[in-house]
Design an enzyme around this catalytic site. Structure first.
Site, PDB file in Angstrom:
ATOM      1  N   HIS A  37       0.609  -1.156   0.134  1.00  0.00           N
ATOM      2  CA  HIS A  37      -0.220   0.043   0.058  1.00  0.00           C
ATOM      3  C   HIS A  37       0.893   1.227   0.008  1.00  0.00           C
ATOM      4  O   HIS A  37       0.563   2.160  -0.727  1.00  0.00           O
ATOM      5  CB  HIS A  37      -0.889   0.069   1.285  1.00  0.00           C
ATOM      6  CG  HIS A  37      -1.856  -0.937   1.028  1.00  0.00           C
ATOM      7  ND1 HIS A  37      -1.742  -1.861   2.216  1.00  0.00           N
ATOM      8  CD2 HIS A  37      -2.833  -1.218   0.614  1.00  0.00           C
ATOM      9  CE1 HIS A  37      -2.812  -2.798   2.108  1.00  0.00           C
ATOM     10  NE2 HIS A  37      -3.625  -2.298   1.015  1.00  0.00           N
ATOM     11  N   GLY A 149      -3.015  -1.400  -7.096  1.00  0.00           N
ATOM     12  CA  GLY A 149      -1.969  -2.505  -7.032  1.00  0.00           C
ATOM     13  C   GLY A 149      -2.217  -3.484  -8.035  1.00  0.00           C
ATOM     14  O   GLY A 149      -3.375  -3.919  -8.603  1.00  0.00           O
ATOM     15  N   GLU A 150      -1.521  -3.848  -9.154  1.00  0.00           N
ATOM     16  CA  GLU A 150      -1.526  -4.996 -10.116  1.00  0.00           C
ATOM     17  C   GLU A 150      -1.426  -6.318  -9.475  1.00  0.00           C
ATOM     18  O   GLU A 150      -1.868  -7.362 -10.097  1.00  0.00           O
ATOM     19  CB  GLU A 150      -0.278  -4.807 -11.067  1.00  0.00           C
ATOM     20  CG  GLU A 150      -0.240  -3.495 -11.757  1.00  0.00           C
ATOM     21  CD  GLU A 150       0.912  -3.448 -12.674  1.00  0.00           C
ATOM     22  OE1 GLU A 150       1.830  -4.179 -12.795  1.00  0.00           O
ATOM     23  OE2 GLU A 150       0.732  -2.184 -13.440  1.00  0.00           O
ATOM     24  N   ASP A 152      -3.841  -7.108  -7.722  1.00  0.00           N
ATOM     25  CA  ASP A 152      -5.463  -7.321  -7.861  1.00  0.00           C
ATOM     26  C   ASP A 152      -5.718  -7.082  -9.667  1.00  0.00           C
ATOM     27  O   ASP A 152      -6.264  -6.003  -9.774  1.00  0.00           O
ATOM     28  CB  ASP A 152      -6.411  -6.491  -7.097  1.00  0.00           C
ATOM     29  CG  ASP A 152      -6.084  -6.966  -5.675  1.00  0.00           C
ATOM     30  OD1 ASP A 152      -6.448  -8.166  -5.208  1.00  0.00           O
ATOM     31  OD2 ASP A 152      -5.760  -5.900  -4.918  1.00  0.00           O
ATOM     32  N   VAL A 178       4.202  -5.685  -5.034  1.00  0.00           N
ATOM     33  CA  VAL A 178       5.122  -5.661  -4.040  1.00  0.00           C
ATOM     34  C   VAL A 178       5.170  -7.089  -3.455  1.00  0.00           C
ATOM     35  O   VAL A 178       4.156  -7.610  -2.840  1.00  0.00           O
ATOM     36  CB  VAL A 178       5.027  -4.628  -3.094  1.00  0.00           C
ATOM     37  CG1 VAL A 178       6.222  -4.562  -1.950  1.00  0.00           C
ATOM     38  CG2 VAL A 178       5.062  -3.310  -3.847  1.00  0.00           C
ATOM     39  N   SER A 187      -0.118  -8.907   0.827  1.00  0.00           N
ATOM     40  CA  SER A 187      -1.693  -8.973   1.141  1.00  0.00           C
ATOM     41  C   SER A 187      -2.046  -8.711   2.540  1.00  0.00           C
ATOM     42  O   SER A 187      -1.481  -9.457   3.493  1.00  0.00           O
ATOM     43  CB  SER A 187      -2.182 -10.117   0.412  1.00  0.00           C
ATOM     44  OG  SER A 187      -3.683 -10.422   0.799  1.00  0.00           O
TER      45      SER A 187
HETATM   46  O1  PAF Z   1      -8.032  -3.414  -3.296  1.00  0.00           O
HETATM   47  C1  PAF Z   1      -8.648  -3.004  -2.345  1.00  0.00           C
HETATM   48  O2  PAF Z   1      -8.302  -2.965  -1.148  1.00  0.00           O
HETATM   49  C2  PAF Z   1     -10.142  -2.783  -2.251  1.00  0.00           C
HETATM   50  O3  PAF Z   1     -10.959  -3.803  -3.337  1.00  0.00           O
HETATM   51  C3  PAF Z   1     -10.607  -1.376  -2.819  1.00  0.00           C
HETATM   52  C4  PAF Z   1     -10.171  -0.827  -4.282  1.00  0.00           C
HETATM   53  C5  PAF Z   1      -9.978  -0.377  -1.677  1.00  0.00           C
HETATM   54  C6  PAF Z   1     -12.181  -1.096  -2.962  1.00  0.00           C
HETATM   55  O4  PAF Z   1     -12.569  -1.353  -1.504  1.00  0.00           O
END
Ligand code: PAF
Length: 281
Positions: A37, A149-150, A152, A178, A187
């Protein structure tokens, strides 16, 4: 760093930034922040004058029986990390602020096809929950750029499609996954892993790397997928899917595709891990 939980002070701050000619970067999160993050925050800071971050564990994207209640929440540590990372504003709305109506009566954003396959098939309604909350957050923060982030990969594709289809005036920026030293994608849900599961977890990324090498060597996608699924089961995972797709639109690959993505989701004990690897042929 200013911390706000309501819409009015958020909008006032955004208006003040706009009046001062400042460009706005935005990182939406569900908190329990880790280095992945913080890398998004750093990217947003590079791309805009000021950076806003939201923390909201979005009930709309959790299905019945999923981990909404158990999802890790670490508000004090998150605040410290964001302060260190140089965020200018933290938005921490309660559920009633984000969804003033009952959840079922709330207007929703659905991205068909892209949002129905893979994660969307395993977790019905998930991408409608994600698209809806991201649309609402983008409307509130009105950023110039929002960073995701990639890790997801499909989520990023769904958000890009929503922004394109709804003509939302924001640039969507993807940031490379990362990883821990042993390859495990960072995660918030890694916190659920037992010590033994944590040791086994990097096998998911290794299976993606092995599959990527096999595709580059000219092996057929279906064969590669089958072998990886068997490998994951042997390593103690319960795979949901392991699929080779076109990187651009996640459709099944065809002859002559230059860029593919392998997407995987698998359970290890009670933890559901997802990861992906882009493969250039
Ligand atoms: O990736 C996440 O943490 C969530 O899916 C997001 C994009 C903040 C939406 O709630």
């Amino acid at each position: 760093m200013k911390v706000v939980s309501d819409i009015k002070p958020l909008r006032d701050q955004v208006a003040a930034w706009r009046a001062g000619g400042r460009s706005i970067g935005f990182v939406p999160t569900m908190g329990s922040l880790h280095a992945g993050h913080l890398a998004l925050v750093t990217r947003a800071r590079e791309m805009a004058d000021v950076t806003a971050v939201s923390i909201f564990v979005n009930p709309m994207q959790f299905g019945p029986g999923e981990d909404y209640d158990a999802y890790p929440r670490t508000p004090d540590a998150d605040r410290d990390r964001l302060l260190q990372a140089g965020a200018d504003l933290l938005f921490t709305p309660a559920a009633g602020v984000m969804y003033p109506r009952e959840l079922e009566r709330q207007t929703r954003v659905t991205v068909p096809e892209l949002g129905d396959m893979l994660e969307g098939e395993s977790r019905p309604g998930f991408f409608t929950g994600v698209a809806t909350v991201v649309a609402r957050l983008l409307n509130l923060v009105q950023p110039d750029v929002a960073v995701f982030g990639e890790k997801d990969y499909q989520q990023l594709a769904v958000i890009r499609r929503m922004v394109e289809d709804l003509q939302m005036p924001v640039r969507i920026e993807g940031h490379a996954t990362v990883r821990e030293d042993d390859g495990l994608a960072m995660s918030s849900r890694n916190a659920y892993l037992s010590a033994e599961e944590r040791r086994a977890a990097p096998a998911l990324y290794r299976s993606l790397q092995g599959a990527g090498a096999a595709l580059r060597a000219g092996r057929a996608a279906a064969e590669v997928e089958g072998e990886a699924l068997a490998e994951l089961c042997a390593a103690g995972f319960e795979p949901d899917y392991f699929c080779v797709r076109r990187a651009s639109d996640l459709s099944p690959p065809g002859k002559g595709d230059g860029q593919l993505v392998i997407l995987a989701a698998a359970r290890l004990g009670r933890t559901r891990l997802i990861d992906n690897l882009v493969v250039r042929l």
